[in-house]
Design a protein around this motif. Structure first.
Motif, PDB file in Angstrom:
ATOM      1  N   UNK A  96       0.814  -1.215   0.000  1.00  0.00           N
ATOM      2  CA  UNK A  96       0.000   0.000   0.000  1.00  0.00           C
ATOM      3  C   UNK A  96       0.852   1.271   0.000  1.00  0.00           C
ATOM      4  N   UNK A  97       2.153   1.117  -0.166  1.00  0.00           N
ATOM      5  CA  UNK A  97       3.047   2.277  -0.173  1.00  0.00           C
ATOM      6  C   UNK A  97       3.604   2.486  -1.577  1.00  0.00           C
ATOM      7  N   UNK A  98       3.436   3.697  -2.078  1.00  0.00           N
ATOM      8  CA  UNK A  98       3.909   4.039  -3.417  1.00  0.00           C
ATOM      9  C   UNK A  98       2.754   4.415  -4.326  1.00  0.00           C
ATOM     10  N   UNK A  99       3.026   5.271  -5.265  1.00  0.00           N
ATOM     11  CA  UNK A  99       1.993   5.706  -6.201  1.00  0.00           C
ATOM     12  C   UNK A  99       1.821   7.210  -6.170  1.00  0.00           C
ATOM     13  N   UNK A 100       1.098   7.718  -7.150  1.00  0.00           N
ATOM     14  CA  UNK A 100       0.881   9.149  -7.266  1.00  0.00           C
ATOM     15  C   UNK A 100      -0.279   9.585  -6.392  1.00  0.00           C
ATOM     16  N   UNK A 101      -0.090  10.659  -5.641  1.00  0.00           N
ATOM     17  CA  UNK A 101      -1.144  11.162  -4.753  1.00  0.00           C
ATOM     18  C   UNK A 101      -2.375  11.566  -5.560  1.00  0.00           C
ATOM     19  N   UNK A 102      -3.545  11.231  -5.036  1.00  0.00           N
ATOM     20  CA  UNK A 102      -4.792  11.593  -5.710  1.00  0.00           C
ATOM     21  C   UNK A 102      -5.365  12.913  -5.205  1.00  0.00           C
ATOM     22  N   UNK A 103      -4.902  13.369  -4.050  1.00  0.00           N
ATOM     23  CA  UNK A 103      -5.402  14.636  -3.503  1.00  0.00           C
ATOM     24  C   UNK A 103      -4.370  15.163  -2.515  1.00  0.00           C
ATOM     25  N   UNK A 104      -4.038  16.439  -2.648  1.00  0.00           N
ATOM     26  CA  UNK A 104      -3.035  17.025  -1.768  1.00  0.00           C
ATOM     27  C   UNK A 104      -3.621  18.056  -0.809  1.00  0.00           C
ATOM     28  N   UNK A 105      -4.876  18.424  -0.980  1.00  0.00           N
ATOM     29  CA  UNK A 105      -5.461  19.408  -0.082  1.00  0.00           C
ATOM     30  C   UNK A 105      -6.979  19.293  -0.098  1.00  0.00           C
ATOM     31  N   UNK A 106      -7.611  19.871   0.887  1.00  0.00           N
ATOM     32  CA  UNK A 106      -9.070  19.917   0.963  1.00  0.00           C
ATOM     33  C   UNK A 106      -9.489  21.159   1.720  1.00  0.00           C
ATOM     34  N   UNK A 107     -10.596  21.754   1.304  1.00  0.00           N
ATOM     35  CA  UNK A 107     -11.077  22.991   1.914  1.00  0.00           C
ATOM     36  C   UNK A 107     -12.563  22.848   2.246  1.00  0.00           C
ATOM     37  N   UNK A 108     -12.902  23.229   3.472  1.00  0.00           N
ATOM     38  CA  UNK A 108     -14.298  23.243   3.883  1.00  0.00           C
ATOM     39  C   UNK A 108     -14.642  24.601   4.477  1.00  0.00           C
ATOM     40  N   UNK A 109     -15.414  25.415   3.742  1.00  0.00           N
ATOM     41  CA  UNK A 109     -15.834  26.738   4.226  1.00  0.00           C
ATOM     42  C   UNK A 109     -17.347  26.702   4.405  1.00  0.00           C
ATOM     43  N   UNK A 110     -17.768  26.773   5.660  1.00  0.00           N
ATOM     44  CA  UNK A 110     -19.187  26.637   5.989  1.00  0.00           C
ATOM     45  C   UNK A 110     -19.736  25.347   5.362  1.00  0.00           C
ATOM     46  N   UNK A 111     -18.920  24.358   5.354  1.00  0.00           N
ATOM     47  CA  UNK A 111     -19.271  23.072   4.772  1.00  0.00           C
ATOM     48  C   UNK A 111     -18.171  22.076   5.065  1.00  0.00           C
TER      49      UNK A 111
END
Length: 263
Positions: A96-111
């Motif tokens: 389970x180690x290795x591979x290209x990241x699918x998401x590097x950030x996330x934002x929740x504003x009033x949600x």
């Protein structure tokens, strides 16, 4: 587990065998998550065999921490539940180690936002929540690298992070009128990913908890249901056998019963 030579130094292989017994006990419902985590931490901190013995003394199917023993014994040799290999297969962290990241950030504003399932965790993930937050579930995730960092920044919001048993967790964040939950912090399996959770929250917080993957929980629930059904069937068959044995001799109105009334 034998307690011979209690002062002998424990090896890494012996610690891993004890950790495997504890994980199987957790999966079978013999240990709760809090007690499992406490015993697992003690396992990796143990210096001698004598310190390992009490951690599994009340659990079934454990083998002696013999330095000549196999670090991954077969179920037939140890008497382990035959389902245990399937659980260990899920814990092959190297896969389970290795591979290209699918998401590097996330934002929740009033949600809010969520990252769960088979996503690939980057080396550094950044989450921002303003009167909102996010949910990060690492139980089925892959990892870009073995060591990852999750940075959480929240204002009047928060985040929840869910990790599987065996993963190393370190919490370093700062909370102002809020906080970072460090109760799930603990040592990792020898080859498991390690995650550092850090950041800053103001009037908010970050919760971290350990849970079994959903697939394992469903499988264990199905196994418990099947065991209960088997037990009910065996009890029912036992009652039917007893009635069958008692039938020919259990009547009272027959010719030799002595209780009939002649008319």
């Amino acid at each position: 587990m034998s307690d011979e030579l209690p002062e002998m130094r424990a090896s890494d292989a012996e610690r891993e065998r004890v950790a495997e017994v504890l994980r199987d006990a957790l999966a079978e419902g013999r240990l709760g998550m809090d007690e499992f985590q406490e015993r697992l931490d003690s396992t990796y901190q143990a210096r001698t065999r004598g310190e390992l013995v009490p951690l599994v003394r009340d659990l079934p199917y454990h083998d002696s921490p013999d330095t000549d023993g196999d670090a991954n014994p077969e179920p037939a040799a140890t008497g382990q539940n035959p389902q245990a290999p399937a659980l260990r297969k899920k814990r092959r962290w190297a896969e389970r180690i290795g591979g290209k990241a699918t998401s590097r950030w996330g934002v929740g504003i009033m949600g809010g936002f969520g990252r769960k399932g088979e996503w690939t965790v980057p080396r550094v993930f950044t989450g921002v929540g303003i009167m909102g937050g996010g949910e990060l579930d690492l139980r089925e995730a892959r990892f870009e690298e073995r060591d990852v960092v999750i940075r959480c920044f929240a204002l009047m919001g928060g985040f929840s992070v869910t990790v599987p048993p065996g993963m190393g967790v370190e919490v370093r964040g700062i909370g102002i009128m809020g906080g970072f939950d460090s109760s799930a912090s603990g040592f990792a399996d020898a080859d498991a990913p390690r995650v550092v959770i850090t950041g800053l929250t103001v009037m908010g917080g970050v919760g971290v908890e350990r849970k079994l993957p959903r697939e394992e929980k469903l499988r264990l629930r199905s196994e418990r249901r099947e065991r209960r059904e088997l037990e009910r069937r065996e009890r029912r068959e036992g009652r039917e056998r007893r009635r069958g044995h008692g039938g020919p001799h259990g009547g009272y109105g027959g010719p030799h019963g002595g209780h009939g009334k002649s008319l």
